[in-house]
Design a protein around this motif. Structure first.
Motif, PDB file in Angstrom:
ATOM      1  N   LEU A  22       0.860  -1.087  -0.039  1.00 19.43           N
ATOM      2  CA  LEU A  22       0.146   0.076   0.152  1.00 19.43           C
ATOM      3  C   LEU A  22       1.077   1.244  -0.065  1.00 19.43           C
ATOM      4  O   LEU A  22       0.712   2.281  -0.953  1.00 19.43           O
ATOM      5  CB  LEU A  22      -1.051   0.180   1.090  1.00 19.43           C
ATOM      6  N   VAL A  23       1.803   1.282   0.764  1.00 18.77           N
ATOM      7  CA  VAL A  23       2.807   2.499   0.983  1.00 18.77           C
ATOM      8  C   VAL A  23       3.443   2.672  -0.460  1.00 18.77           C
ATOM      9  O   VAL A  23       3.528   3.687  -0.962  1.00 18.77           O
ATOM     10  CB  VAL A  23       3.735   2.332   2.020  1.00 18.77           C
ATOM     11  N   ALA A  24       4.148   1.560  -1.099  1.00 20.39           N
ATOM     12  CA  ALA A  24       4.852   1.707  -2.314  1.00 20.39           C
ATOM     13  C   ALA A  24       3.694   2.144  -3.395  1.00 20.39           C
ATOM     14  O   ALA A  24       4.229   2.859  -4.025  1.00 20.39           O
ATOM     15  CB  ALA A  24       5.303   0.421  -2.405  1.00 20.39           C
ATOM     16  N   GLY A  25       2.451   1.750  -3.410  1.00 18.70           N
ATOM     17  CA  GLY A  25       1.569   1.913  -4.423  1.00 18.70           C
ATOM     18  C   GLY A  25       1.166   3.552  -4.227  1.00 18.70           C
ATOM     19  O   GLY A  25       1.024   4.064  -5.359  1.00 18.70           O
ATOM     20  N   ILE A  26       1.126   3.960  -3.163  1.00 21.43           N
ATOM     21  CA  ILE A  26       0.648   5.395  -2.832  1.00 21.43           C
ATOM     22  C   ILE A  26       1.772   6.350  -3.337  1.00 21.43           C
ATOM     23  O   ILE A  26       1.802   7.266  -3.926  1.00 21.43           O
ATOM     24  CB  ILE A  26       0.427   5.731  -1.327  1.00 21.43           C
ATOM     25  N   ILE A  27       3.237   6.046  -2.941  1.00 22.57           N
ATOM     26  CA  ILE A  27       4.394   6.883  -3.211  1.00 22.57           C
ATOM     27  C   ILE A  27       4.663   6.383  -4.670  1.00 22.57           C
ATOM     28  O   ILE A  27       4.641   7.643  -5.251  1.00 22.57           O
ATOM     29  CB  ILE A  27       5.549   6.100  -2.329  1.00 22.57           C
ATOM     30  N   LEU A  28       4.663   5.595  -5.390  1.00 18.46           N
ATOM     31  CA  LEU A  28       4.899   5.416  -6.914  1.00 18.46           C
ATOM     32  C   LEU A  28       3.592   5.600  -7.672  1.00 18.46           C
ATOM     33  O   LEU A  28       3.733   6.019  -8.751  1.00 18.46           O
ATOM     34  CB  LEU A  28       5.682   3.842  -7.313  1.00 18.46           C
ATOM     35  N   GLY A  29       2.541   5.153  -7.168  1.00 20.25           N
ATOM     36  CA  GLY A  29       1.608   5.453  -8.114  1.00 20.25           C
ATOM     37  C   GLY A  29       0.711   6.938  -8.031  1.00 20.25           C
ATOM     38  O   GLY A  29       0.235   7.356  -9.135  1.00 20.25           O
ATOM     39  N   ALA A  30       0.895   7.466  -6.986  1.00 20.20           N
ATOM     40  CA  ALA A  30       0.424   8.841  -7.005  1.00 20.20           C
ATOM     41  C   ALA A  30       1.627   9.955  -6.839  1.00 20.20           C
ATOM     42  O   ALA A  30       1.832  10.948  -7.236  1.00 20.20           O
ATOM     43  CB  ALA A  30      -0.457   9.228  -5.727  1.00 20.20           C
ATOM     44  N   GLY A  31       2.746   9.571  -6.025  1.00 18.11           N
ATOM     45  CA  GLY A  31       3.703  10.597  -5.736  1.00 18.11           C
ATOM     46  C   GLY A  31       4.583  11.139  -7.007  1.00 18.11           C
ATOM     47  O   GLY A  31       4.964  11.994  -7.234  1.00 18.11           O
ATOM     48  N   LEU A  32       5.128   9.810  -7.671  1.00 17.66           N
ATOM     49  CA  LEU A  32       6.015  10.102  -8.827  1.00 17.66           C
ATOM     50  C   LEU A  32       5.116  10.959  -9.983  1.00 17.66           C
ATOM     51  O   LEU A  32       5.704  11.929 -10.391  1.00 17.66           O
ATOM     52  CB  LEU A  32       6.596   8.752  -9.309  1.00 17.66           C
ATOM     53  N   PRO A  33       4.168  10.558 -10.166  1.00 16.96           N
ATOM     54  CA  PRO A  33       3.160  11.445 -11.527  1.00 16.96           C
ATOM     55  C   PRO A  33       3.152  12.797 -10.861  1.00 16.96           C
ATOM     56  O   PRO A  33       3.219  13.872 -11.403  1.00 16.96           O
ATOM     57  CB  PRO A  33       2.009  10.659 -11.694  1.00 16.96           C
ATOM     58  N   ALA A  34       2.686  13.171  -9.323  1.00 17.24           N
ATOM     59  CA  ALA A  34       2.854  14.232  -8.901  1.00 17.24           C
ATOM     60  C   ALA A  34       4.125  15.197  -8.859  1.00 17.24           C
ATOM     61  O   ALA A  34       4.156  16.317  -9.358  1.00 17.24           O
ATOM     62  CB  ALA A  34       2.503  14.479  -7.292  1.00 17.24           C
ATOM     63  N   VAL A  35       5.450  14.444  -8.802  1.00 17.06           N
ATOM     64  CA  VAL A  35       6.433  15.128  -9.150  1.00 17.06           C
ATOM     65  C   VAL A  35       6.777  15.360 -10.207  1.00 17.06           C
ATOM     66  O   VAL A  35       7.152  16.519 -10.631  1.00 17.06           O
ATOM     67  CB  VAL A  35       7.865  14.302  -8.476  1.00 17.06           C
ATOM     68  N   PHE A  36       6.321  14.869 -11.092  1.00 20.36           N
ATOM     69  CA  PHE A  36       6.392  14.911 -12.756  1.00 20.36           C
ATOM     70  C   PHE A  36       5.513  16.181 -13.039  1.00 20.36           C
ATOM     71  O   PHE A  36       6.026  17.050 -13.617  1.00 20.36           O
ATOM     72  CB  PHE A  36       6.168  13.742 -13.461  1.00 20.36           C
ATOM     73  N   ALA A  37       4.406  16.220 -12.393  1.00 16.82           N
ATOM     74  CA  ALA A  37       3.210  17.502 -12.781  1.00 16.82           C
ATOM     75  C   ALA A  37       4.058  18.774 -12.369  1.00 16.82           C
ATOM     76  O   ALA A  37       3.925  19.873 -12.650  1.00 16.82           O
ATOM     77  CB  ALA A  37       2.148  17.035 -12.251  1.00 16.82           C
ATOM     78  N   LEU A  38       4.584  18.508 -10.945  1.00 16.34           N
ATOM     79  CA  LEU A  38       5.232  19.952 -10.613  1.00 16.34           C
ATOM     80  C   LEU A  38       6.451  20.263 -11.480  1.00 16.34           C
ATOM     81  O   LEU A  38       6.782  21.450 -11.661  1.00 16.34           O
ATOM     82  CB  LEU A  38       5.832  19.346  -8.925  1.00 16.34           C
ATOM     83  N   GLY A  39       7.284  19.209 -12.149  1.00 11.81           N
ATOM     84  CA  GLY A  39       8.144  19.483 -13.057  1.00 11.81           C
ATOM     85  C   GLY A  39       7.708  20.614 -14.156  1.00 11.81           C
ATOM     86  O   GLY A  39       8.397  21.654 -14.753  1.00 11.81           O
ATOM     87  N   ILE A  40       6.443  20.041 -14.589  1.00  8.43           N
ATOM     88  CA  ILE A  40       5.936  20.732 -15.721  1.00  8.43           C
ATOM     89  C   ILE A  40       5.320  21.900 -15.508  1.00  8.43           C
ATOM     90  O   ILE A  40       5.566  22.974 -16.216  1.00  8.43           O
ATOM     91  CB  ILE A  40       4.541  19.865 -16.343  1.00  8.43           C
ATOM     92  N   LYS A  41       4.753  22.088 -14.086  1.00  8.40           N
ATOM     93  CA  LYS A  41       4.292  23.355 -13.707  1.00  8.40           C
ATOM     94  C   LYS A  41       5.529  24.302 -13.554  1.00  8.40           C
ATOM     95  O   LYS A  41       5.326  25.520 -13.868  1.00  8.40           O
ATOM     96  CB  LYS A  41       3.523  23.288 -12.381  1.00  8.40           C
ATOM     97  N   ALA A  42       6.644  23.765 -13.020  1.00  8.83           N
ATOM     98  CA  ALA A  42       7.757  24.788 -13.071  1.00  8.83           C
ATOM     99  C   ALA A  42       8.144  25.328 -14.289  1.00  8.83           C
ATOM    100  O   ALA A  42       8.885  26.458 -14.082  1.00  8.83           O
ATOM    101  CB  ALA A  42       9.028  24.001 -12.168  1.00  8.83           C
ATOM    102  N   LEU A  43       8.136  24.511 -15.356  1.00 11.56           N
ATOM    103  CA  LEU A  43       8.659  24.984 -16.530  1.00 11.56           C
ATOM    104  C   LEU A  43       7.713  26.503 -17.131  1.00 11.56           C
ATOM    105  O   LEU A  43       8.157  27.118 -17.644  1.00 11.56           O
ATOM    106  CB  LEU A  43       8.563  23.918 -17.559  1.00 11.56           C
ATOM    107  N   GLY A  44       6.475  26.342 -16.560  1.00 11.00           N
ATOM    108  CA  GLY A  44       5.616  27.389 -16.833  1.00 11.00           C
ATOM    109  C   GLY A  44       5.677  28.529 -15.933  1.00 11.00           C
ATOM    110  O   GLY A  44       5.021  29.571 -16.242  1.00 11.00           O
ATOM    111  N   THR A  45       6.413  28.532 -14.881  1.00  8.90           N
ATOM    112  CA  THR A  45       6.352  29.405 -13.803  1.00  8.90           C
ATOM    113  C   THR A  45       6.955  30.855 -14.470  1.00  8.90           C
ATOM    114  O   THR A  45       8.074  30.906 -15.205  1.00  8.90           O
ATOM    115  CB  THR A  45       7.162  29.073 -12.697  1.00  8.90           C
TER     116      THR A  45
END
Length: 92
Positions: A16-39
């Motif tokens: 469960l913990v690995a699923g939350i980190i990798l299933g939601a956390g990693l895509p969230a980090v990627f989305a923050l990277g995309i958002k940082a490019l538009g800042t």
């Protein structure tokens, strides 16, 4: 019998913990990277293109966030390959 349930619950918790980190956390980090490019950038009148380049801070932040994503993916590939060779990285 209780020990079996305890070990099953422990394994379930780890998955469960690995699923939350990798299933939601990693895509969230990627989305923050995309958002940082538009800042700090301004959109054109059509709303689909930018009229200014990314800022230095936005570019640096997105590079760090994308590097975290790449490192996590490469580490996952390493774990899969290492387990194929019989190496135990975590646990027994």
């Amino acid at each position: 019998m209780g020990e079996i349930f305890l070990k099953a619950f422990e394994a379930l918790w780890q998955v469960l913990v690995a699923g939350i980190i990798l299933g939601a956390g990693l895509p969230a980090v990627f989305a923050l990277g995309i958002k940082a490019l538009g800042t700090g950038r301004t959109l054109a009148a059509d709303g689909a293109t930018y009229t200014t380049p990314p800022t230095g801070a936005g570019r640096a932040g997105s590079t760090v966030l994308f590097a975290v994503c790449v490192a996590a993916i490469l580490f996952g590939i390493f774990l899969v390959v290492a387990s194929g060779f019989g190496l135990k990285i975590f646990g027994s």
